[in-house]
Design a protein around this motif. Structure first.
Motif, PDB file in Angstrom:
ATOM      1  N   LYS A  62       0.815  -1.228   0.000  1.00  0.00           N
ATOM      2  CA  LYS A  62       0.000   0.000   0.000  1.00  0.00           C
ATOM      3  C   LYS A  62       0.839   1.264   0.000  1.00  0.00           C
ATOM      4  CE  LYS A  62      -3.338   1.109   2.461  1.00  0.00           C
ATOM      5  NZ  LYS A  62      -4.713   1.442   2.787  1.00  0.00           N
ATOM      6  N   ARG A  64       2.065   2.346   2.757  1.00  0.00           N
ATOM      7  CA  ARG A  64       1.446   2.962   3.940  1.00  0.00           C
ATOM      8  C   ARG A  64       2.533   3.250   4.975  1.00  0.00           C
ATOM      9  NH1 ARG A  64      -3.953   2.211   6.257  1.00  0.00           N
ATOM     10  NH2 ARG A  64      -3.991   2.006   8.523  1.00  0.00           N
ATOM     11  N   SER A 149      -7.825  -0.498   4.334  1.00  0.00           N
ATOM     12  CA  SER A 149      -8.515  -0.411   3.058  1.00  0.00           C
ATOM     13  C   SER A 149      -7.541  -0.771   1.920  1.00  0.00           C
ATOM     14  CB  SER A 149      -9.071   0.998   2.868  1.00  0.00           C
ATOM     15  OG  SER A 149      -8.079   1.962   3.143  1.00  0.00           O
ATOM     16  N   ASN A 151      -6.408   0.178  -0.903  1.00  0.00           N
ATOM     17  CA  ASN A 151      -6.013   1.214  -1.870  1.00  0.00           C
ATOM     18  C   ASN A 151      -4.569   1.584  -1.596  1.00  0.00           C
ATOM     19  OD1 ASN A 151      -7.646   2.322   0.606  1.00  0.00           O
ATOM     20  ND2 ASN A 151      -6.122   3.896   0.126  1.00  0.00           N
ATOM     21  N   SER A 157     -10.737   5.278  -0.784  1.00  0.00           N
ATOM     22  CA  SER A 157     -10.894   3.858  -0.461  1.00  0.00           C
ATOM     23  C   SER A 157     -11.667   3.139  -1.562  1.00  0.00           C
ATOM     24  CB  SER A 157     -11.623   3.701   0.872  1.00  0.00           C
ATOM     25  OG  SER A 157     -10.862   4.280   1.901  1.00  0.00           O
ATOM     26  N   GLU A 186     -15.721   3.789   5.632  1.00  0.00           N
ATOM     27  CA  GLU A 186     -15.109   2.826   6.531  1.00  0.00           C
ATOM     28  C   GLU A 186     -15.846   2.727   7.873  1.00  0.00           C
ATOM     29  OE1 GLU A 186     -13.733   5.348   5.062  1.00  0.00           O
ATOM     30  OE2 GLU A 186     -11.863   4.805   4.053  1.00  0.00           O
ATOM     31  N   HIS A 243      -5.474  11.816   3.151  1.00  0.00           N
ATOM     32  CA  HIS A 243      -6.346  10.664   3.001  1.00  0.00           C
ATOM     33  C   HIS A 243      -7.349  10.864   1.885  1.00  0.00           C
ATOM     34  CE1 HIS A 243      -5.675   8.294   6.667  1.00  0.00           C
ATOM     35  NE2 HIS A 243      -6.466   7.422   6.086  1.00  0.00           N
TER      36      HIS A 243
HETATM   37 MG    MG Z   1      -7.665   3.556   4.566  1.00  0.00          MG
END
Ligand code: MG
Ligand code: AMP
Length: 356
Positions: A62, A64, A149, A151, A157, A186, A243
Protein backbone atom coordinates in the motif's frame (compact mmCIF):
# COMPACT_ATOMS: atom_id res chain seq x y z
CA UNK A 1 8.94 -1.28 -3.21
CA UNK A 2 7.32 -4.64 -2.78
CA UNK A 3 8.36 -7.23 -5.34
CA UNK A 4 6.05 -7.85 -8.30
CA UNK A 5 3.40 -10.49 -7.67
CA UNK A 6 1.06 -12.43 -9.89
CA UNK A 7 -2.40 -11.30 -8.86
CA UNK A 8 -5.28 -13.76 -9.15
CA UNK A 9 -8.75 -12.23 -9.43
CA UNK A 10 -11.65 -14.43 -8.31
CA UNK A 11 -15.32 -13.53 -8.68
CA UNK A 12 -17.15 -14.67 -5.56
CA UNK A 13 -20.86 -14.89 -4.81
CA UNK A 14 -21.51 -12.34 -2.05
CA UNK A 15 -24.38 -14.35 -0.55
CA UNK A 16 -23.00 -17.87 -0.99
CA UNK A 17 -19.21 -17.60 -1.28
CA UNK A 18 -17.88 -20.61 -3.21
CA UNK A 19 -15.90 -22.82 -0.85
CA UNK A 20 -13.12 -23.60 -3.26
CA UNK A 21 -12.36 -19.96 -3.90
CA UNK A 22 -12.45 -19.09 -0.21
CA UNK A 23 -10.16 -22.04 0.53
CA UNK A 24 -7.68 -20.87 -2.08
CA UNK A 25 -7.60 -17.36 -0.62
CA UNK A 26 -7.41 -18.69 2.96
CA UNK A 27 -4.43 -20.79 1.97
CA UNK A 28 -2.69 -17.66 0.69
CA UNK A 29 -3.38 -15.95 4.05
CA UNK A 30 -2.02 -18.93 5.98
CA UNK A 31 1.16 -18.86 3.88
CA UNK A 32 1.70 -15.19 4.72
CA UNK A 33 0.32 -13.74 1.47
CA UNK A 34 -1.94 -10.77 0.71
CA UNK A 35 -5.64 -11.06 -0.17
CA UNK A 36 -7.99 -8.17 -0.99
CA UNK A 37 -11.56 -8.97 0.07
CA UNK A 38 -14.91 -7.21 0.31
CA UNK A 39 -16.43 -6.08 3.59
CA UNK A 40 -19.70 -4.21 4.08
CA UNK A 41 -17.76 -0.91 4.31
CA UNK A 42 -14.96 -0.93 1.72
CA UNK A 43 -12.56 -3.55 0.29
CA UNK A 44 -9.79 -4.56 2.70
CA UNK A 45 -6.23 -5.76 2.05
CA UNK A 46 -5.77 -8.74 4.36
CA UNK A 47 -2.88 -10.68 5.85
CA UNK A 48 -2.45 -12.92 8.89
CA UNK A 49 -2.61 -10.35 11.72
CA UNK A 50 -0.31 -12.45 13.92
CA UNK A 51 2.46 -12.82 11.32
CA UNK A 52 4.77 -9.76 11.38
CA UNK A 53 6.31 -10.46 8.00
CA UNK A 54 2.90 -10.82 6.33
CA UNK A 55 1.66 -7.58 7.91
CA UNK A 56 4.86 -5.81 6.86
CA UNK A 57 3.98 -6.69 3.28
CA UNK A 58 0.61 -4.92 3.63
CA UNK A 59 2.44 -1.67 4.42
CA UNK A 60 4.80 -2.19 1.50
CA UNK A 61 2.06 -3.04 -1.02
CA UNK A 62 0.00 0.00 0.00
CA UNK A 63 3.02 2.24 0.56
CA UNK A 64 1.45 2.96 3.94
CA UNK A 65 3.49 4.71 6.65
CA UNK A 66 4.60 2.06 9.15
CA UNK A 67 3.22 3.92 12.17
CA UNK A 68 -0.38 3.85 10.90
CA UNK A 69 -1.93 0.84 12.67
CA UNK A 70 -4.13 -1.73 10.97
CA UNK A 71 -7.55 -3.00 12.04
CA UNK A 72 -7.68 -6.69 12.99
CA UNK A 73 -10.75 -8.50 11.63
CA UNK A 74 -12.25 -11.44 13.50
CA UNK A 75 -15.05 -13.91 12.78
CA UNK A 76 -15.70 -14.91 16.41
CA UNK A 77 -15.99 -12.96 19.62
CA UNK A 78 -13.64 -15.33 21.48
CA UNK A 79 -10.75 -13.91 19.47
CA UNK A 80 -11.24 -10.51 21.09
CA UNK A 81 -10.20 -12.03 24.41
CA UNK A 82 -6.97 -13.36 22.88
CA UNK A 83 -6.09 -10.12 21.11
CA UNK A 84 -6.93 -7.76 23.99
CA UNK A 85 -5.87 -7.93 27.64
CA UNK A 86 -8.81 -5.89 28.89
CA UNK A 87 -12.36 -5.95 27.56
CA UNK A 88 -14.45 -3.37 29.44
CA UNK A 89 -18.19 -3.78 29.84
CA UNK A 90 -18.90 -1.05 27.28
CA UNK A 91 -16.93 -3.02 24.69
CA UNK A 92 -19.04 -6.10 25.34
CA UNK A 93 -22.19 -4.04 25.02
CA UNK A 94 -21.02 -2.56 21.72
CA UNK A 95 -20.16 -6.01 20.35
CA UNK A 96 -23.64 -7.24 21.26
CA UNK A 97 -25.36 -4.31 19.57
CA UNK A 98 -23.20 -3.68 16.52
CA UNK A 99 -21.25 -6.82 15.61
CA UNK A 100 -20.96 -8.05 13.01
CA UNK A 101 -20.89 -4.51 11.62
CA UNK A 102 -18.96 -1.33 10.84
CA UNK A 103 -17.65 -0.63 14.35
CA UNK A 104 -13.97 -0.99 15.33
CA UNK A 105 -13.02 -1.20 19.00
CA UNK A 106 -9.69 0.07 20.33
CA UNK A 107 -8.58 -2.05 23.30
CA UNK A 108 -5.33 -2.74 25.17
CA UNK A 109 -3.36 -5.21 23.04
CA UNK A 110 -2.18 -8.61 24.26
CA UNK A 111 1.33 -9.85 23.56
CA UNK A 112 0.19 -12.12 20.71
CA UNK A 113 -0.43 -9.04 18.51
CA UNK A 114 2.78 -8.04 16.70
CA UNK A 115 3.72 -4.41 17.17
CA UNK A 116 3.82 -3.92 13.42
CA UNK A 117 0.07 -4.62 13.35
CA UNK A 118 -0.57 -1.92 15.98
CA UNK A 119 1.84 0.55 14.40
CA UNK A 120 3.92 0.37 17.57
CA UNK A 121 1.02 1.28 19.90
CA UNK A 122 0.03 -0.77 22.96
CA UNK A 123 -3.57 -0.83 21.76
CA UNK A 124 -5.21 -2.96 19.09
CA UNK A 125 -8.14 -2.14 16.77
CA UNK A 126 -10.62 -5.01 16.34
CA UNK A 127 -13.78 -5.47 14.32
CA UNK A 128 -16.10 -8.20 13.06
CA UNK A 129 -17.26 -7.38 9.52
CA UNK A 130 -20.82 -8.01 8.36
CA UNK A 131 -20.04 -9.62 5.01
CA UNK A 132 -20.30 -13.30 4.17
CA UNK A 133 -17.13 -13.33 2.06
CA UNK A 134 -15.07 -11.58 4.76
CA UNK A 135 -16.37 -13.85 7.51
CA UNK A 136 -15.86 -16.99 5.41
CA UNK A 137 -12.29 -15.95 4.61
CA UNK A 138 -11.37 -15.22 8.25
CA UNK A 139 -13.02 -18.45 9.40
CA UNK A 140 -11.26 -20.56 6.75
CA UNK A 141 -7.89 -18.92 7.41
CA UNK A 142 -8.10 -19.87 11.07
CA UNK A 143 -6.48 -16.59 12.10
CA UNK A 144 -7.51 -12.98 12.68
CA UNK A 145 -6.87 -10.93 9.54
CA UNK A 146 -5.23 -7.51 9.63
CA UNK A 147 -6.73 -5.37 6.87
CA UNK A 148 -6.58 -1.69 6.05
CA UNK A 149 -8.52 -0.41 3.06
CA UNK A 150 -7.23 -1.98 -0.18
CA UNK A 151 -6.01 1.21 -1.87
CA UNK A 152 -2.63 2.85 -2.27
CA UNK A 153 -2.04 5.03 0.80
CA UNK A 154 -3.68 8.44 0.44
CA UNK A 155 -6.09 7.43 -2.36
CA UNK A 156 -9.88 7.17 -2.04
CA UNK A 157 -10.89 3.86 -0.46
CA UNK A 158 -12.02 1.08 -2.83
CA UNK A 159 -15.72 0.29 -2.95
CA UNK A 160 -15.43 -2.02 -5.97
CA UNK A 161 -12.88 -4.67 -7.00
CA UNK A 162 -12.05 -2.46 -10.02
CA UNK A 163 -10.64 0.16 -7.63
CA UNK A 164 -8.44 -2.46 -5.98
CA UNK A 165 -7.21 -3.57 -9.40
CA UNK A 166 -6.37 0.06 -10.31
CA UNK A 167 -4.24 0.52 -7.21
CA UNK A 168 -2.82 -2.89 -6.29
CA UNK A 169 -2.79 -5.21 -9.32
CA UNK A 170 0.63 -6.85 -9.47
CA UNK A 171 1.39 -5.95 -5.85
CA UNK A 172 -0.81 -8.50 -4.04
CA UNK A 173 -1.68 -12.21 -4.44
CA UNK A 174 -5.48 -12.46 -4.65
CA UNK A 175 -8.46 -10.16 -5.18
CA UNK A 176 -11.87 -11.56 -4.19
CA UNK A 177 -14.46 -9.68 -6.23
CA UNK A 178 -17.98 -9.81 -4.80
CA UNK A 179 -19.29 -6.61 -6.38
CA UNK A 180 -19.72 -3.15 -4.88
CA UNK A 181 -19.70 -2.74 -1.11
CA UNK A 182 -22.84 -1.79 0.72
CA UNK A 183 -21.94 1.09 3.06
CA UNK A 184 -19.15 2.79 1.14
CA UNK A 185 -17.37 4.55 4.02
CA UNK A 186 -15.11 2.83 6.53
CA UNK A 187 -15.97 1.59 10.01
CA UNK A 188 -16.39 3.88 12.99
CA UNK A 189 -13.31 3.65 15.24
CA UNK A 190 -14.06 4.02 18.97
CA UNK A 191 -11.42 4.05 21.70
CA UNK A 192 -12.51 2.11 24.79
CA UNK A 193 -9.31 2.74 26.72
CA UNK A 194 -10.89 6.12 27.47
CA UNK A 195 -13.77 6.98 29.74
CA UNK A 196 -16.16 8.01 28.31
CA UNK A 197 -15.30 6.14 25.08
CA UNK A 198 -14.11 8.37 22.28
CA UNK A 199 -14.84 8.23 18.56
CA UNK A 200 -11.54 8.60 16.69
CA UNK A 201 -13.03 8.19 13.24
CA UNK A 202 -16.73 8.58 12.34
CA UNK A 203 -17.98 5.78 10.05
CA UNK A 204 -20.69 3.25 9.32
CA UNK A 205 -22.11 3.17 12.88
CA UNK A 206 -23.34 6.68 13.68
CA UNK A 207 -22.63 8.90 16.69
CA UNK A 208 -26.37 8.89 17.45
CA UNK A 209 -26.47 5.07 17.55
CA UNK A 210 -23.42 4.90 19.81
CA UNK A 211 -24.83 7.53 22.13
CA UNK A 212 -28.12 5.69 22.45
CA UNK A 213 -26.31 2.52 23.53
CA UNK A 214 -23.51 3.99 25.66
CA UNK A 215 -25.19 7.09 27.07
CA UNK A 216 -21.93 8.97 27.08
CA UNK A 217 -19.55 9.15 24.14
CA UNK A 218 -17.10 11.81 22.95
CA UNK A 219 -15.93 12.63 19.46
CA UNK A 220 -12.22 13.33 19.02
CA UNK A 221 -11.87 16.96 17.83
CA UNK A 222 -9.75 15.84 14.86
CA UNK A 223 -12.64 13.71 13.60
CA UNK A 224 -14.97 16.69 13.16
CA UNK A 225 -12.46 19.43 12.56
CA UNK A 226 -12.55 21.87 9.66
CA UNK A 227 -8.78 22.16 9.73
CA UNK A 228 -5.74 19.98 10.37
CA UNK A 229 -5.66 19.23 14.10
CA UNK A 230 -2.41 18.36 15.77
CA UNK A 231 -3.19 15.52 18.09
CA UNK A 232 -1.28 14.30 21.09
CA UNK A 233 1.22 11.53 20.43
CA UNK A 234 -0.44 9.71 17.62
CA UNK A 235 -3.58 8.42 19.37
CA UNK A 236 -4.88 7.36 16.02
CA UNK A 237 -2.02 7.99 13.68
CA UNK A 238 -4.27 7.55 10.67
CA UNK A 239 -5.81 10.88 11.55
CA UNK A 240 -2.66 12.77 10.70
CA UNK A 241 -2.06 11.55 7.16
CA UNK A 242 -3.46 12.90 3.91
CA UNK A 243 -6.35 10.66 3.00
CA UNK A 244 -8.98 9.76 0.46
CA UNK A 245 -7.49 12.26 -1.92
CA UNK A 246 -8.29 12.42 -5.61
CA UNK A 247 -5.53 13.73 -7.89
CA UNK A 248 -7.55 16.83 -8.69
CA UNK A 249 -7.50 19.82 -6.36
CA UNK A 250 -10.68 19.61 -4.28
CA UNK A 251 -12.79 22.28 -2.57
CA UNK A 252 -15.72 21.69 -0.21
CA UNK A 253 -18.37 24.40 -0.02
CA UNK A 254 -20.25 24.41 3.29
CA UNK A 255 -23.28 26.34 4.59
CA UNK A 256 -27.02 26.50 3.89
CA UNK A 257 -28.18 24.60 0.82
CA UNK A 258 -29.18 27.61 -1.32
CA UNK A 259 -25.98 29.47 -0.47
CA UNK A 260 -23.92 26.36 -1.30
CA UNK A 261 -25.46 26.03 -4.76
CA UNK A 262 -24.86 29.71 -5.49
CA UNK A 263 -21.25 29.54 -4.34
CA UNK A 264 -20.50 26.30 -6.23
CA UNK A 265 -21.84 27.92 -9.38
CA UNK A 266 -19.73 31.02 -8.86
CA UNK A 267 -16.55 28.99 -8.26
CA UNK A 268 -17.24 26.72 -11.23
CA UNK A 269 -17.64 29.73 -13.55
CA UNK A 270 -14.44 31.27 -12.27
CA UNK A 271 -12.35 28.13 -12.78
CA UNK A 272 -13.87 27.33 -16.17
CA UNK A 273 -13.04 30.91 -17.12
CA UNK A 274 -9.43 30.14 -16.25
CA UNK A 275 -9.50 27.25 -18.69
CA UNK A 276 -9.78 24.47 -16.11
CA UNK A 277 -11.81 21.31 -16.39
CA UNK A 278 -14.21 21.48 -13.45
CA UNK A 279 -16.01 18.61 -11.71
CA UNK A 280 -19.01 19.35 -9.50
CA UNK A 281 -19.94 16.90 -6.76
CA UNK A 282 -23.63 17.70 -6.46
CA UNK A 283 -26.72 16.10 -4.91
CA UNK A 284 -30.00 14.98 -6.51
CA UNK A 285 -31.60 18.20 -5.24
CA UNK A 286 -29.11 20.45 -7.03
CA UNK A 287 -28.09 18.34 -10.03
CA UNK A 288 -30.12 20.33 -12.54
CA UNK A 289 -29.04 23.73 -11.22
CA UNK A 290 -25.58 23.56 -12.73
CA UNK A 291 -25.46 23.86 -16.48
CA UNK A 292 -21.66 23.67 -16.63
CA UNK A 293 -18.71 21.45 -15.81
CA UNK A 294 -18.79 17.68 -15.27
CA UNK A 295 -21.63 17.27 -12.78
CA UNK A 296 -22.17 14.11 -10.73
CA UNK A 297 -24.71 13.49 -7.99
CA UNK A 298 -23.63 11.78 -4.78
CA UNK A 299 -27.29 10.91 -4.09
CA UNK A 300 -30.21 12.50 -2.28
CA UNK A 301 -29.72 14.81 0.70
CA UNK A 302 -32.61 12.96 2.33
CA UNK A 303 -30.72 9.64 2.05
CA UNK A 304 -27.18 10.08 3.36
CA UNK A 305 -26.54 6.35 3.07
CA UNK A 306 -26.80 6.60 -0.73
CA UNK A 307 -24.27 9.42 -0.61
CA UNK A 308 -21.86 7.41 1.57
CA UNK A 309 -22.11 4.57 -0.92
CA UNK A 310 -21.19 6.72 -3.94
CA UNK A 311 -18.60 9.13 -2.58
CA UNK A 312 -15.29 7.32 -3.14
CA UNK A 313 -16.34 5.94 -6.52
CA UNK A 314 -17.18 9.43 -7.78
CA UNK A 315 -13.87 10.87 -6.57
CA UNK A 316 -12.07 8.21 -8.59
CA UNK A 317 -14.28 8.84 -11.63
CA UNK A 318 -13.35 12.52 -11.67
CA UNK A 319 -9.69 11.51 -11.73
CA UNK A 320 -10.28 9.06 -14.58
CA UNK A 321 -11.98 11.84 -16.53
CA UNK A 322 -9.03 14.19 -16.08
CA UNK A 323 -10.82 16.87 -14.09
CA UNK A 324 -8.45 19.60 -12.77
CA UNK A 325 -10.59 20.75 -9.88
CA UNK A 326 -13.48 19.20 -7.95
CA UNK A 327 -16.00 21.45 -6.23
CA UNK A 328 -18.06 19.49 -3.70
CA UNK A 329 -21.27 20.44 -1.90
CA UNK A 330 -21.07 20.19 1.89
CA UNK A 331 -23.71 18.08 3.64
CA UNK A 332 -25.54 17.98 6.98
CA UNK A 333 -23.49 16.18 9.62
CA UNK A 334 -26.17 14.07 11.25
CA UNK A 335 -26.18 10.27 10.89
CA UNK A 336 -23.82 9.08 8.17
CA UNK A 337 -23.28 12.73 7.19
CA UNK A 338 -20.61 13.01 9.89
CA UNK A 339 -18.52 10.26 8.27
CA UNK A 340 -19.10 11.60 4.75
CA UNK A 341 -18.07 15.16 5.71
CA UNK A 342 -14.99 13.84 7.54
CA UNK A 343 -13.91 12.05 4.32
CA UNK A 344 -14.78 15.00 2.06
CA UNK A 345 -12.87 17.52 4.17
CA UNK A 346 -9.82 15.27 4.25
CA UNK A 347 -10.07 14.55 0.54
CA UNK A 348 -9.99 18.32 0.05
CA UNK A 349 -7.00 18.72 2.36
CA UNK A 350 -9.32 20.97 4.45
CA UNK A 351 -9.77 23.33 1.53
CA UNK A 352 -13.18 24.52 2.79
CA UNK A 353 -15.18 27.55 1.71
CA UNK A 354 -18.07 28.86 3.80
CA UNK A 355 -20.98 29.93 1.59
CA UNK A 356 -22.93 32.90 2.94
MG1 MG B 1 -7.66 3.56 4.57
P1 AMP C 1 -7.94 1.98 7.35
O1 AMP C 1 -8.32 0.60 7.72
O2 AMP C 1 -6.80 2.12 6.43
O3 AMP C 1 -9.12 2.72 6.80
O4 AMP C 1 -7.50 2.73 8.68
C1 AMP C 1 -7.65 2.21 9.97
C2 AMP C 1 -7.87 3.33 10.94
O5 AMP C 1 -7.91 2.82 12.27
C3 AMP C 1 -6.74 4.35 10.90
O6 AMP C 1 -7.28 5.63 11.04
C4 AMP C 1 -5.91 3.94 12.10
O7 AMP C 1 -5.12 4.99 12.59
C5 AMP C 1 -6.97 3.49 13.08
N1 AMP C 1 -6.40 2.55 14.07
C6 AMP C 1 -6.02 1.29 13.85
N2 AMP C 1 -5.48 0.75 14.97
C7 AMP C 1 -5.53 1.71 15.92
C8 AMP C 1 -5.13 1.78 17.29
N3 AMP C 1 -4.56 0.76 17.89
N4 AMP C 1 -5.32 2.95 17.93
C9 AMP C 1 -5.91 3.98 17.32
N5 AMP C 1 -6.31 3.98 16.03
C10 AMP C 1 -6.13 2.86 15.33
Amino acid sequence: MSEARRTIILKVDCEKPERKKIELAADVIRRGGLVAFPTETVYGLGANALNSEAVRNIYLAKMRPMDNPIIVHVARREDVYRLAIEVPEEAEKLMRYFWPGPLTLILKASEIVPRITTGGLDTVAIRMPRHKVALALIEASGTPIAAPSANLAGRPSPTMAEHVIQDLYGRIDVILDAGPTNIGVESTVIDLTFNPPQILRPGGVTYEELKSVLGKVRVHPAAVSKSEVHIEKARSPGLKYRHYAPKAETIVVEGEFDAIVKKVMELARKHIGEGKRVGILATDESLREYGLGVVKSMGSRSDLSSIAKNLFKLLREFDDEGVDIIIAEGLPQDGLGLAVMNRLRKAAGYNIIEAK
